[in-house]
Scaffold this motif. Structure first.
Motif, mmCIF file in Angstrom:
data_model
loop_
_atom_site.group_PDB
_atom_site.id
_atom_site.type_symbol
_atom_site.label_atom_id
_atom_site.label_comp_id
_atom_site.label_asym_id
_atom_site.label_seq_id
_atom_site.Cartn_x
_atom_site.Cartn_y
_atom_site.Cartn_z
ATOM 1 N N LEU A 168 42.962 34.615 30.525
ATOM 2 C CA LEU A 168 41.799 34.442 31.394
ATOM 3 C C LEU A 168 41.540 35.678 32.254
ATOM 4 O O LEU A 168 40.384 36.023 32.528
ATOM 5 C CB LEU A 168 41.993 33.220 32.289
ATOM 6 C CG LEU A 168 42.058 31.866 31.575
ATOM 7 C CD1 LEU A 168 42.356 30.750 32.563
ATOM 8 C CD2 LEU A 168 40.761 31.578 30.841
ATOM 9 N N ALA A 169 42.611 36.343 32.692
ATOM 10 C CA ALA A 169 42.462 37.510 33.559
ATOM 11 C C ALA A 169 42.373 38.815 32.777
ATOM 12 O O ALA A 169 42.200 39.878 33.380
ATOM 13 C CB ALA A 169 43.636 37.588 34.537
ATOM 14 N N ARG A 175 53.273 42.292 30.498
ATOM 15 C CA ARG A 175 53.382 42.581 31.932
ATOM 16 C C ARG A 175 53.479 41.296 32.747
ATOM 17 O O ARG A 175 54.203 41.235 33.746
ATOM 18 C CB ARG A 175 52.197 43.427 32.403
ATOM 19 C CG ARG A 175 52.231 44.864 31.921
ATOM 20 C CD ARG A 175 51.122 45.685 32.553
ATOM 21 N NE ARG A 175 51.112 47.040 32.038
ATOM 22 C CZ ARG A 175 51.875 48.035 32.503
ATOM 23 N NH1 ARG A 175 52.705 47.787 33.502
ATOM 24 N NH2 ARG A 175 51.808 49.245 31.986
ATOM 25 N N MET A 176 52.735 40.280 32.340
ATOM 26 C CA MET A 176 52.809 38.999 33.054
ATOM 27 C C MET A 176 54.201 38.393 32.899
ATOM 28 O O MET A 176 54.743 37.806 33.843
ATOM 29 C CB MET A 176 51.751 38.032 32.545
ATOM 30 C CG MET A 176 50.320 38.355 32.975
ATOM 31 S SD MET A 176 50.104 38.566 34.754
ATOM 32 C CE MET A 176 50.755 37.025 35.384
ATOM 33 N N ALA A 358 39.058 37.668 43.743
ATOM 34 C CA ALA A 358 40.330 38.374 43.934
ATOM 35 C C ALA A 358 40.198 39.846 43.548
ATOM 36 O O ALA A 358 40.746 40.734 44.229
ATOM 37 C CB ALA A 358 41.425 37.707 43.104
ATOM 38 N N GLU A 359 39.473 40.111 42.473
ATOM 39 C CA GLU A 359 39.272 41.495 42.041
ATOM 40 C C GLU A 359 38.442 42.262 43.064
ATOM 41 O O GLU A 359 38.764 43.415 43.400
ATOM 42 C CB GLU A 359 38.587 41.516 40.676
ATOM 43 C CG GLU A 359 38.687 42.827 39.953
ATOM 44 C CD GLU A 359 38.298 42.714 38.499
ATOM 45 O OE1 GLU A 359 38.506 43.701 37.769
ATOM 46 O OE2 GLU A 359 37.778 41.662 38.086
ATOM 47 N N LEU A 365 45.957 41.818 40.229
ATOM 48 C CA LEU A 365 45.761 40.573 39.484
ATOM 49 C C LEU A 365 47.058 40.039 38.882
ATOM 50 O O LEU A 365 47.161 38.838 38.618
ATOM 51 C CB LEU A 365 44.703 40.771 38.394
ATOM 52 C CG LEU A 365 43.270 40.996 38.889
ATOM 53 C CD1 LEU A 365 42.294 40.983 37.725
ATOM 54 C CD2 LEU A 365 42.864 39.948 39.927
ATOM 55 N N ILE A 366 48.038 40.896 38.657
ATOM 56 C CA ILE A 366 49.341 40.402 38.185
ATOM 57 C C ILE A 366 50.039 39.636 39.310
ATOM 58 O O ILE A 366 50.564 38.531 39.105
ATOM 59 C CB ILE A 366 50.206 41.573 37.674
ATOM 60 C CG1 ILE A 366 49.652 42.051 36.327
ATOM 61 C CG2 ILE A 366 51.664 41.157 37.544
ATOM 62 C CD1 ILE A 366 50.436 43.176 35.704
ATOM 63 N N TRP A 367 50.042 40.214 40.501
ATOM 64 C CA TRP A 367 50.591 39.528 41.674
ATOM 65 C C TRP A 367 49.836 38.233 41.947
ATOM 66 O O TRP A 367 50.442 37.190 42.214
ATOM 67 C CB TRP A 367 50.500 40.477 42.867
ATOM 68 C CG TRP A 367 50.800 39.908 44.211
ATOM 69 C CD1 TRP A 367 52.014 39.525 44.700
ATOM 70 C CD2 TRP A 367 49.860 39.671 45.264
ATOM 71 N NE1 TRP A 367 51.896 39.072 45.996
ATOM 72 C CE2 TRP A 367 50.582 39.148 46.371
ATOM 73 C CE3 TRP A 367 48.486 39.864 45.399
ATOM 74 C CZ2 TRP A 367 49.964 38.812 47.572
ATOM 75 C CZ3 TRP A 367 47.873 39.530 46.600
ATOM 76 C CH2 TRP A 367 48.618 39.007 47.672
#
Length: 437
Positions: A168-169, A175-176, A358-359, A365-367
């Motif tokens: 979704l992101a 990395r996630m 958020a962006e 976005l990982i945090w």
């Protein structure tokens, strides 16, 4: 009616349809189709639906979903979960509240193999709870430990929720996965400290008698090694291959599923009928997840067309709320929704709205994804929904075990999760250090 008003009505309509009992994926598709049709016309809505289905489901990455689901089911059938608990019981059984801490670490290791909280809750409710009650622990505490530590399954890689968020992101799945290591270790440590403090200052909550029964050393070191080998093999195969750069996430899922199948066959715990049933269950879970991803993709495109995310970003970030106020409201909303609906549905409903905000706020976005997953997992332990709690109740099949007792047993671990969430907010490096190397 303006596109912004149509988008607002679509969100309200989605909530009403969910409240009335319509499946969330169907509700999201219905309001998205109606919203695009109202803004641009029905032909555009039909084309956008087809494009969303084509673009969101044809990616090679999505093969990771059935592979990790199949691996988790095979691991459960081959009784690797019981072996994991036996190993940590032997290693930690003699320390204060050792079986409780052993359950936490066994869940953490099992999470690194399966990636599904519900599988952990099912396995350890049947393995750990009887063993803990036999050694003098209260059933309330034993079930609470299993419920609390089962949430590690969706945080420690590989994790199904991390995969959904990455999709979704539009972030890297690898990395996630890395981002979940630090917070997963933090949660395991927080749970262990919580167990130790409960045993020290509230022994009546933990033990049935005045003293804990001692754990018998029934497992020799040779048997311990034999039980540990399959666990280490799968972890090295999946995580070593993934982070060593030998395998991409999809290939790691395939290697893990093959390794789990080999273990199940060597242990003769898999018949043709049970294997077929596992394949059918894998297909059912995969189809439901991919259908929800399709619906969420269409929903996010409808919202982008309406301008709702842009409007919310302006209101939240330029108004008195501010970026951090938005983050607090977002996390509180997730925890509140966790009392009512399941984890993936919460993410699919909120992320298309929250990610653009958020962006715009400049958040990593990982945090942000790690915070989302931890908050969602808190909902697995909170009434009235508390999916992990109901899974434990169902797996135990004990009429004397009350749902309220499991919720009370899990309450200290909810507190530990909230404290850990606060630490991750204050120290983003806990989540981003490995992922941004």
């Amino acid at each position: 009616m303006s596109p912004l008003e149509i988008g607002g009505l679509a969100i309200a309509g989605l909530l009403v349809l969910i409240y009335l009992g319509m499946p969330i994926g169907v509700a999201m598709l219905a309001v998205s189709f109606a919203g695009v049709a109202a803004i641009r016309g029905e032909p555009v809505s039909m084309r956008m639906l087809g494009a969303a289905a084509n673009n969101s489901l044809r990616e090679y990455l999505y093969a990771i979903v059935p592979l990790f689901v199949l691996m988790g089911l095979l691991v459960t059938v081959s009784k690797v979960g019981k072996d994991t608990f036996d190993v940590f019981q032997r290693l930690l059984g003699r320390i204060t509240a050792g079986l409780g801490i052993a359950t936490v670490f066994a869940n953490a290791v099992f999470a690194a193999i399966t990636g599904v909280s519900i599988a952990s809750a099912t396995v350890f409710s049947r393995v750990a709870v009887p063993e803990m009650t036999r050694h003098g622990y209260t059933r309330k505490f034993a079930t609470g430990v299993v419920a609390g530590s089962s949430v590690l399954g969706m945080l420690i890689p590989p994790s199904l929720l991390m995969i959904v968020y990455a999709v979704l992101a539009e972030e890297s799945v690898g990395r996630m996965f890395l981002a979940g290591v630090g917070p997963g270790m933090l949660l395991a440590f927080a749970f262990s400290v919580t167990i130790f403090l409960l045993a020290r200052f509230s022994p009546g909550f933990v033990f049935t008698g005045e003293k804990e029964s001692e754990t018998e050393d029934t497992l020799g070191w040779g048997a311990l090694l034999r039980k540990a080998v399959p666990i280490v093999f799968l972890m090295v195969l999946v995580l070593g291959g993934l982070y060593g750069g030998f395998l991409n996430p999809t290939e790691a899922g395939a290697a893990g599923a093959l390794g789990a199948l080999a273990i199940a066959l060597l242990r003769r715990s898999l018949s043709w009928r049970s294997f077929w049933n596992l394949l059918v269950e894998t297909g059912q879970i995969t189809v439901s997840v991919l259908f929800l991803i399709l619906a969420a993709t269409f929903f996010s495109r409808m919202l982008a067309l309406s301008g709702v995310p842009r409007f919310l970003a302006e209101v939240m970030l330029d108004g008195p709320v501010g970026p951090w106020g938005f983050l607090v409201l977002y996390l509180l909303l997730i925890i509140a929704l966790g009392c009512l609906i399941d984890s993936i549905s919460i993410m699919l409903i909120l992320l298309p709205i929250a990610l653009p905000v958020a962006e715009a706020a400049g958040f990593d976005l990982i945090w942000f994804g790690v915070l989302t997953v931890v908050s969602v997992e808190i909902g697995l332990l909170t009434p009235p929904f508390g999916l992990s709690v109901y899974v434990i109740k169902s797996a135990m099949n004990d009429p004397d075990l009350k749902i309220s007792d499991i919720f009370r047993g899990a309450l200290p671990f909810v507190g530990a999760m909230i404290a850990s969430l606060g630490l991750i907010v204050l120290i983003p490096g806990i989540a981003t250090f490995l992922a941004r190397l």
